[in-house]
Design an enzyme around this catalytic site. Structure first.
Site, PDB file in Angstrom:
ATOM      1  N   ASP A 132       0.695  -0.959   0.051  1.00 27.19           N
ATOM      2  CA  ASP A 132       0.140   0.150  -0.419  1.00 27.19           C
ATOM      3  C   ASP A 132       0.574   1.345  -0.023  1.00 27.19           C
ATOM      4  OD1 ASP A 132      -2.092  -2.226   0.620  1.00 27.19           O
ATOM      5  OD2 ASP A 132      -1.966  -1.411   2.503  1.00 27.19           O
ATOM      6  N   GLU A 178     -11.190  -1.543  -3.141  1.00 24.47           N
ATOM      7  CA  GLU A 178     -10.500  -0.752  -2.217  1.00 24.47           C
ATOM      8  C   GLU A 178      -9.539   0.316  -3.206  1.00 24.47           C
ATOM      9  OE1 GLU A 178      -8.870  -3.018   0.533  1.00 24.47           O
ATOM     10  OE2 GLU A 178      -7.237  -4.182  -0.091  1.00 24.47           O
TER      11      GLU A 178
END
Length: 511
Positions: A37, A199
């Site tokens: 991420d 997401e």
């Protein structure tokens, strides 16, 4: 055992070890090792990136680069967890506004275990962050913050879960000008009507459209199918329409499960996307590593990505180093903060390790580093006279407090062992030679996931033979992060271990 048999075994293990520690290699990562991420920002003539740290402390590693390709760690955002947080330190996101660097992040709230979005601020992109508390608490999970600006209005966007019977949803809300609180009611950006999971959204503006790039599918583990998609709208608030192919980034011959990135401009105003992916050699054992892709446009303003190859990255080799307080090397140790609290200091004697365990941790204290490759040699040297005799000390391959492999010494016994849930198993045991004042330990990990253990002094190694063959590290990787090699300690609070060397060597090695 006679001298001829002993000599034969030593030569046999030398040749065997030489063959199975030759590393397999995928295309080099931009940021090697577990770095999920990633968020990236350009400031002060260079780039800064921060990644998810999950349950490892310190929290959120910070890297810097001058060219987006060669990165070096410089620290962590938090040395200790902010007061409101409990666990699950995910999805950091940089934002710069009016002279302040914001680092939004996700974590579970201590009071109820709900994932919320907090923020820390600093005058600098790489240090001195101060937590400002929770910004978003919405549903049972609010993660993956991203701030986008439309004219003079800031908007916070995030992934929401647990909204009545609705599926996962990407939502937004107006954000105060100081970046610390929401204003007004949240609104829907995109719903996961296919129920595949969405997401990791990020936005750019191009030719009058706001393009929202997001990740779909399962992010993590051996069954992951993560990939990047995009939608666009004339307004941040929508409505959004699909644009580009269904798999803008997904898989190639070297990498799989690509996704969850953010954009940054280089000085030539070209856009790059820093994301994560599993390499097909290391997989879950090296974790989700950082990759770089260049954003391109078709003549219909549809996006596409070209992965940036960095062919000149040298073979990553973390050489042996003395564990003394020279200040020349920063190992950036990490540990599982939910289950252990290590205490360590360095001096001209070496690294002294002790600490305490938490909750139901029956394993001990692991002081670890991220692996950058699947196959490597892990080694240490212990000063036995400077260490507590009854404490257990040595090396560990740590998945979590219930899954690990260790090579350690306690008293006069050198032991190879595994840890599984509620079950610690002794694999092999060897008597410590009486004349040893220092003990060298080594574990070699093969591409087949098999590992072998050795002890000795200097360059003389004696194998610790497992009666059932090599031990495998298969199954010790947590679902969202890679296992970590490191130093191990288990003992009373008054005890400690003194380590004088530590290394993770990725070059071919002998036994």
């Amino acid at each position: 055992m006679n001298i001829y048999k002993t000599t034969f075994l030593i030569i046999f293990y030398y040749l065997l070890n030489l063959s199975f520690t030759t590393p397999l290699r995928a295309q080099p990562a931009t940021i090697a090792g577990d770095f999920p991420d990633p968020t990236v920002i350009r400031a002060n003539g260079q780039y800064y990136a921060v990644g998810t740290s999950s349950e490892w402390a310190p929290h959120f590693p910070i890297y810097t680069s001058k060219n987006l390709l060669d990165w070096q760690q410089v620290g962590f955002v938090f040395s200790s967890a902010p007061e409101w947080t409990a666990s699950s330190f995910w999805a950091p996101e940089y934002f710069y506004h009016k002279g302040t660097y914001y680092l939004y992040y996700s974590a579970k709230r201590k009071d109820d275990g709900v994932s919320c979005i907090g923020v820390a601020t600093s005058r600098y992109p790489d240090r001195d962050f101060v937590d400002q508390g929770i910004v978003v608490a919405y549903g049972t999970e609010s993660i993956d913050a991203f701030v986008v600006r439309e004219d003079n209005q800031l908007y916070m966007t995030w992934k929401a879960y647990g909204l009545d019977t609705r599926p996962i949803e990407l939502v937004g809300a107006k954000l105060s000008d100081d970046g610390l609180k929401l204003e007004g009611e949240p609104f829907s950006l995109l719903q996961d009507t296919a129920r595949v999971g969405i997401e990791g959204q990020s936005f750019i503006k191009h030719n009058g459209y706001y393009y929202m790039f997001y990740s779909a599918g399962a992010c993590c583990g051996v069954s992951c199918d993560y990939h990047v998609q995009a939608v666009r709208s004339k307004s941040v608030m929508g409505p959004y329409e699909r644009v580009g192919t269904d798999f803008l980034l997904s898989e190639n011959e070297n990498w799989k499960c690509m996704g969850h990135g953010t954009f940054v401009h280089n000085p030539e105003k070209e856009l790059y996307y820093l994301l994560h992916a599993y390499n097909k050699v290391g997989g879950v054992y090296t974790g989700r590593e950082g990759l770089l892709a260049k954003l391109q446009w078709t003549n219909k303003d549809e996006p596409r990505f070209d992965l940036v190859e960095h062919k000149d990255v040298p073979q990553r080799h973390d050489p042996s180093f003395d564990l003394i307080a020279t200040g020349q090397y920063k190992p950036f140790w990490q540990w599982d903060f939910q289950y252990a609290a290590p205490s360590f200091t360095t001096s001209d004697e070496g690294l002294r390790l002790s600490g305490t365990t938490k909750r139901n941790n029956k394993l001990g204290v692991a002081l670890t580093k991220r692996p950058t490759q699947l196959a490597y040699t892990l080694g240490t040297e212990i000063d036995l006279l400077g260490s507590s005799n009854t404490a257990t000390k040595g090396l560990i391959l740590y998945g979590d407090h219930e899954r690990a492999i260790g090579l350690s010494v306690t008293g006069k016994k050198i032991q190879l062992w595994t840890m599984a849930p509620n079950n610690r198993t002794m694999i092999a045991e060897q008597e410590l030679p009486a004349d040893y004042k220092k003990l060298a330990l080594k574990i070699t990990i093969a591409p087949s996931l098999e590992c072998r253990a050795f002890f000795g002094q200097s360059d003389y190694w004696i194998p610790i033979e497992s009666p059932n063959g090599p031990v495998s590290i298969e199954g010790i990787a947590p679902w969202d992060r890679s296992p970590r090699p490191g130093l191990f300690f288990n003992g009373e609070t008054t005890e400690s271990a003194l380590f004088t060397r530590f290394y993770i060597d990725t070059k071919p090695a002998g036994g």
